[in-house]
Design a protein around this motif. Structure first.
Motif, PDB file in Angstrom:
ATOM      1  N   TYR A   1      38.428  36.851  38.838  1.00  0.00           N
ATOM      2  CA  TYR A   1      38.369  36.253  40.402  1.00  0.00           C
ATOM      3  C   TYR A   1      39.791  36.489  41.155  1.00  0.00           C
ATOM      4  O   TYR A   1      39.895  37.288  42.229  1.00  0.00           O
ATOM      5  CB  TYR A   1      37.716  35.163  40.254  1.00  0.00           C
ATOM      6  CG  TYR A   1      37.616  34.918  41.531  1.00  0.00           C
ATOM      7  CD1 TYR A   1      36.653  34.503  42.483  1.00  0.00           C
ATOM      8  CD2 TYR A   1      38.243  33.965  42.038  1.00  0.00           C
ATOM      9  CE1 TYR A   1      36.197  34.099  43.832  1.00  0.00           C
ATOM     10  CE2 TYR A   1      37.791  32.977  43.414  1.00  0.00           C
ATOM     11  CZ  TYR A   1      36.959  33.419  44.031  1.00  0.00           C
ATOM     12  OH  TYR A   1      36.996  32.967  45.360  1.00  0.00           O
TER      13      TYR A   1
ATOM     14  N   ARG B   1      37.630  43.039  45.897  1.00  0.00           N
ATOM     15  CA  ARG B   1      37.138  41.545  46.570  1.00  0.00           C
ATOM     16  C   ARG B   1      35.843  41.998  46.763  1.00  0.00           C
ATOM     17  O   ARG B   1      34.912  40.752  47.296  1.00  0.00           O
ATOM     18  CB  ARG B   1      38.100  41.928  48.071  1.00  0.00           C
ATOM     19  CG  ARG B   1      40.174  42.001  47.771  1.00  0.00           C
ATOM     20  CD  ARG B   1      40.629  41.693  48.547  1.00  0.00           C
ATOM     21  NE  ARG B   1      41.841  41.867  48.050  1.00  0.00           N
ATOM     22  CZ  ARG B   1      43.048  42.452  48.980  1.00  0.00           C
ATOM     23  NH1 ARG B   1      42.785  43.125  50.199  1.00  0.00           N
ATOM     24  NH2 ARG B   1      44.243  42.152  48.470  1.00  0.00           N
TER      25      ARG B   1
ATOM     26  N   ARG C   1      33.962  38.353  46.305  1.00  0.00           N
ATOM     27  CA  ARG C   1      33.601  37.207  47.366  1.00  0.00           C
ATOM     28  C   ARG C   1      31.918  37.090  47.311  1.00  0.00           C
ATOM     29  O   ARG C   1      31.476  36.138  47.538  1.00  0.00           O
ATOM     30  CB  ARG C   1      33.843  37.935  48.316  1.00  0.00           C
ATOM     31  CG  ARG C   1      35.170  38.185  49.287  1.00  0.00           C
ATOM     32  CD  ARG C   1      35.362  38.184  50.366  1.00  0.00           C
ATOM     33  NE  ARG C   1      34.934  39.831  50.540  1.00  0.00           N
ATOM     34  CZ  ARG C   1      36.114  40.862  50.606  1.00  0.00           C
ATOM     35  NH1 ARG C   1      36.780  40.318  50.634  1.00  0.00           N
ATOM     36  NH2 ARG C   1      35.420  42.040  51.223  1.00  0.00           N
TER      37      ARG C   1
ATOM     38  N   ASP D   1      28.572  34.683  48.149  1.00  0.00           N
ATOM     39  CA  ASP D   1      27.833  34.607  48.952  1.00  0.00           C
ATOM     40  C   ASP D   1      27.311  34.330  48.411  1.00  0.00           C
ATOM     41  O   ASP D   1      25.936  33.700  49.274  1.00  0.00           O
ATOM     42  CB  ASP D   1      28.168  36.500  48.650  1.00  0.00           C
ATOM     43  CG  ASP D   1      28.688  36.348  49.960  1.00  0.00           C
ATOM     44  OD1 ASP D   1      29.801  35.781  50.513  1.00  0.00           O
ATOM     45  OD2 ASP D   1      29.241  38.101  50.077  1.00  0.00           O
TER      46      ASP D   1
END
Length: 186
Positions: free
Chosen positions: A117, A127, A131, A135
């Motif tokens: 991460y 990324r 992300r 989400d």
């Protein structure tokens, strides 16, 4: 009429999954710096040509591993939410138990996931996969207050990072009051 299953495709997906799982084990043991096609192939017990066939670059492999982690986490969180709702709970106990598990018996995996991460901070191509974790969580949890939800997620990230650097992992009982506070309606 039964649909015909393509055995080659099934074997390919199985091999791909084995390679991703091996990548996580390498990261647990050696960190992201230890990930090469050769070390992952050795860990998976497959020829190096197999890792390069399924993942042309190391970034492809790391992205697939990040996505796999997000999917696994989503499944775990989904069932945790389901259990909490079926008990009429806000989920503090379930979240505290999940965190204690992540910082105790699954500490190596949690550390590997966070290392992946955080690698996205240095590698822009990772990324979108990183992300995806946020989400997934955002899409699974009903929340009326976007700011409170982001505070909750940031608090959970903080608890996990702090727990990873503790000499002794915190227990669910120790985590529960903090999680309870993070879940309090504002």
């Amino acid at each position: 009429m039964r649909q015909r299953v393509d055995g080659r495709k099934v074997r390919g997906e199985r091999r791909r999954t084995e390679i991703i799982e091996a990548t996580l084990r390498v990261i647990e043991r050696d960190g992201v710096a230890g990930v090469t096609h050769r070390t992952v192939a050795r860990e998976a017990g497959v020829p190096t040509t197999s890792t390069t066939y399924h993942f042309a670059s190391l970034d492809d492999l790391l992205i697939a591993t990040l996505i796999s982690c997000a999917r696994d986490m989503a499944t775990e969180v989904y069932w945790m939410i389901d259990r909490a709702r079926s008990r009429g709970s806000r989920g503090a106990e379930e979240v505290a138990n999940l965190l204690a598990e992540a910082l105790g018996p699954r500490r190596g995996r949690t550390m590997a996931e966070y290392e992946l991460y955080l690698l996205a901070a240095r590698r822009p191509e990772l990324r979108p996969a990183a992300r995806r974790w946020l989400d997934v969580l955002t899409s699974m949890v009903r929340h009326d207050d976007e700011v409170a939800f982001r505070v909750f997620l940031a608090g959970i990230d903080g608890l996990l990072i702090q727990g990873l650097i503790d000499d002794e992992p915190p227990t669910a009982e120790e985590l529960r009051p903090v999680v309870d506070y993070l879940l309090k309606p504002r």
